[in-house]
Enzyme design. Structure first.
Site, PDB file in Angstrom:
ATOM      1  N   TYR A   1       7.878  33.933  14.975  1.00 61.37           N
ATOM      2  CA  TYR A   1       9.002  34.851  14.800  1.00 61.37           C
ATOM      3  C   TYR A   1       9.698  35.230  16.089  1.00 61.37           C
ATOM      4  O   TYR A   1      10.506  36.133  16.117  1.00 61.37           O
ATOM      5  CB  TYR A   1       8.525  36.127  14.088  1.00 61.37           C
ATOM      6  CG  TYR A   1       8.693  36.011  12.602  1.00 61.37           C
ATOM      7  CD1 TYR A   1       7.953  35.073  11.895  1.00 61.37           C
ATOM      8  CD2 TYR A   1       9.602  36.788  11.911  1.00 61.37           C
ATOM      9  CE1 TYR A   1       8.109  34.926  10.550  1.00 61.37           C
ATOM     10  CE2 TYR A   1       9.766  36.650  10.556  1.00 61.37           C
ATOM     11  CZ  TYR A   1       9.014  35.718   9.879  1.00 61.37           C
ATOM     12  OH  TYR A   1       9.176  35.573   8.531  1.00 61.37           O
TER      13      TYR A   1
ATOM     14  N   LYS B   1      -3.925  27.976   9.135  1.00 58.77           N
ATOM     15  CA  LYS B   1      -3.629  26.554   8.914  1.00 58.77           C
ATOM     16  C   LYS B   1      -4.217  25.798  10.106  1.00 58.77           C
ATOM     17  O   LYS B   1      -3.578  24.931  10.711  1.00 58.77           O
ATOM     18  CB  LYS B   1      -2.113  26.351   8.795  1.00 58.77           C
ATOM     19  CG  LYS B   1      -1.675  24.969   8.410  1.00 58.77           C
ATOM     20  CD  LYS B   1      -1.900  24.646   6.945  1.00 58.77           C
ATOM     21  CE  LYS B   1      -1.600  23.195   6.653  1.00 58.77           C
ATOM     22  NZ  LYS B   1      -1.865  22.820   5.262  1.00 58.77           N
TER      23      LYS B   1
ATOM     24  N   ASP C   1      -2.058  27.141   2.302  1.00 57.13           N
ATOM     25  CA  ASP C   1      -1.525  26.530   1.071  1.00 57.13           C
ATOM     26  C   ASP C   1      -2.482  26.754  -0.103  1.00 57.13           C
ATOM     27  O   ASP C   1      -2.063  27.103  -1.213  1.00 57.13           O
ATOM     28  CB  ASP C   1      -1.196  25.032   1.259  1.00 57.13           C
ATOM     29  CG  ASP C   1      -2.145  24.308   2.197  1.00 57.13           C
ATOM     30  OD1 ASP C   1      -2.872  24.982   2.950  1.00 57.13           O
ATOM     31  OD2 ASP C   1      -2.168  23.066   2.190  1.00 57.13           O
TER      32      ASP C   1
ATOM     33  N   ASP D   1       4.360  37.047   6.052  1.00 61.08           N
ATOM     34  CA  ASP D   1       5.660  37.326   5.453  1.00 61.08           C
ATOM     35  C   ASP D   1       5.716  36.725   4.050  1.00 61.08           C
ATOM     36  O   ASP D   1       6.105  37.374   3.070  1.00 61.08           O
ATOM     37  CB  ASP D   1       6.733  36.703   6.360  1.00 61.08           C
ATOM     38  CG  ASP D   1       8.135  37.123   5.989  1.00 61.08           C
ATOM     39  OD1 ASP D   1       8.279  38.094   5.231  1.00 61.08           O
ATOM     40  OD2 ASP D   1       9.084  36.483   6.472  1.00 61.08           O
TER      41      ASP D   1
ATOM     42  N   ASP E   1       5.027  38.719   0.031  1.00 61.22           N
ATOM     43  CA  ASP E   1       6.001  38.669  -1.071  1.00 61.22           C
ATOM     44  C   ASP E   1       5.372  38.041  -2.306  1.00 61.22           C
ATOM     45  O   ASP E   1       5.639  38.472  -3.433  1.00 61.22           O
ATOM     46  CB  ASP E   1       7.239  37.862  -0.659  1.00 61.22           C
ATOM     47  CG  ASP E   1       8.319  38.753  -0.061  1.00 61.22           C
ATOM     48  OD1 ASP E   1       7.958  39.789   0.541  1.00 61.22           O
ATOM     49  OD2 ASP E   1       9.513  38.431  -0.188  1.00 61.22           O
TER      50      ASP E   1
END
Ligand SMILES: NC(=O)c1ccc[n+]([C@@H]2O[C@H](COP(=O)([O-])OP(=O)(O)OC[C@H]3O[C@@H](n4cnc5c(N)ncnc54)[C@H](O)[C@@H]3O)[C@@H](O)[C@H]2O)c1
Length: 337
Positions: free
Chosen positions: A124, A173, A206, A230, A234
């Site tokens: 970010y 990851k 994932d 992020d 959601d």
């Protein structure tokens, strides 16, 4: 206890849901005083600045702010005020609880997951994003540090202990992003050893998305890096019926800012039908932060009871016939009972 907090009513529906929220907070008798400051479009119109220095000074002075949503003007090179606030105060922990509420359309019931997202590092950083002159090659740098990973993982474990949670899942990851995600995972493994009373597990991002959709009940507290957090937070909000009931806490050493996750909803601004719950739930988290945990729990219970029993009072977005103020009135009545 008497405490002054900075209050940013914000844009669009912000002032409407903030008025409702402060009315409910007053009914809880928390001993809070409010120092109102401007940010967003209101501040741009009044002071020629989206985020005036006076606002930053007041947040720094009071260390705690309750913030309404802010409209980010499109174009014109404006930076998001939310991102600027995070950077300015080094608000490294973004805590997003996803909790089921009665009467809300959602795929699952009884969900209770907290996502702890690192808020300042990872992919970010705007300074790490470049586009070649011919527009053919774009690069972005994901930069995680040991210090940044340590403080967010430690925050997640401390939160788990404080809230009586059982399990922390570190999402990563590291199989592919061996350095940036690998560092985060190694730090998470090290810190987990300091909290033997909390179950620790790790999951690739994932797979986490699939597991959240197929069996969300296996999750308790999730801790992860900025971009994954992020997206996952959601996803968790979607599990409990969307962003309408989602609070977002931005925590740092020098300040903490509590807000609703949703935006300024210009389509319904001024109509008196905005749901105040996300900001109210952020206010409940703020009370926890101010060591008023019993009051925070009372507020959450009053919201829950209102949504279960006073369906006519709640706002149309969650199937009611009421308004922002009838919703707040019903919660105030429950607090007085
Ligand atoms: N934290 C923040 O300050 C924040 C967060 C997201 C977006 N924004 C800003 O808000 C503005 C509008 O963004 P958007 O339209 O993409 O998203 P939004 O969240 O404002 O609205 C999306 C939809 O959800 C509805 N909605 C949102 N909050 C609601 C509430 N409390 N009660 C009932 N319905 C509600 C809206 O009416 C709209 O239909 C943009 O300028 C954006 O940059 C700010």
């Amino acid at each position: 206890m008497s405490k002054t907090i900075a209050v940013i009513p914000g844009d669009g529906i912000g002032p409407e849901i903030m008025t409702a929220t402060l009315r409910v907070l007053d009914a809880l008798d928390c001993g809070l005083s409010y120092d109102f400051v401007d940010a967003g479009m209101v501040a741009l119109e009044k002071h020629g600045d989206l985020l005036p220095k006076a606002t930053l000074d007041k947040i720094a002075e009071h260390k705690v702010a309750l913030k309404g949503p802010l409209t980010t003007p499109i174009g014109g090179g404006f930076t998001s005020v939310n991102v600027t606030l995070r950077r300015h105060f080094d608000l490294y922990a973004n805590v997003r609880p996803a909790v089921s509420f009665p009467g809300t359309k959602s795929r699952y019931e009884n969900i209770d997951i907290i996502t702890v997202r690192e808020n300042t590092e990872g992919a970010y950083r705007s300074e790490g994003q470049t586009l070649s002159e011919d527009g053919e090659i774009a690069e972005s740098v994901a930069r995680n540090t040991r210090a940044g990973s340590s403080r967010i993982v430690r925050y997640a474990f401390e939160l788990a202990v404080r809230k009586g949670r059982k399990k922390v899942t570190a999402v990563h990851k590291a199989n592919i992003l061996k350095t940036s995600s690998g560092l985060f995972l190694n730090v998470a493994r090290e810190i987990a050893k300091e909290y033997p009373q909390i179950e620790f597990n790790e999951m690739i991002v994932d797979n986490t998305c699939m597991q959240l959709v197929m069996n969300p009940y296996q999750f308790d507290v999730i801790v992860t890096t900025n971009l994954f957090g992020d997206i996952l937070s959601d996803l968790c909000a979607g599990l409990v019926g969307g962003l309408g009931l989602a609070p977002g806490d931005n925590i740092g050493e020098r300040a903490a800012i509590f807000e609703a996750v949703h935006g300024s909803a210009p389509d319904i601004a001024g109509k008196g039908i905005a749901n105040p719950c996300a900001l109210l739930l952020a206010a409940a988290d703020m009370l926890d932060h101010l060591d008023m945990v019993a009051k925070g729990d009372r507020l959450r219970q009053a919201i829950r009871d209102t949504m279960t029993n006073d369906r006519d009072s709640v706002t149309p977005d969650i199937g009611g016939k009421g308004s922002t103020s009838s919703f707040a009135d019903a919660i105030v009545k429950r607090l007085a009972a």
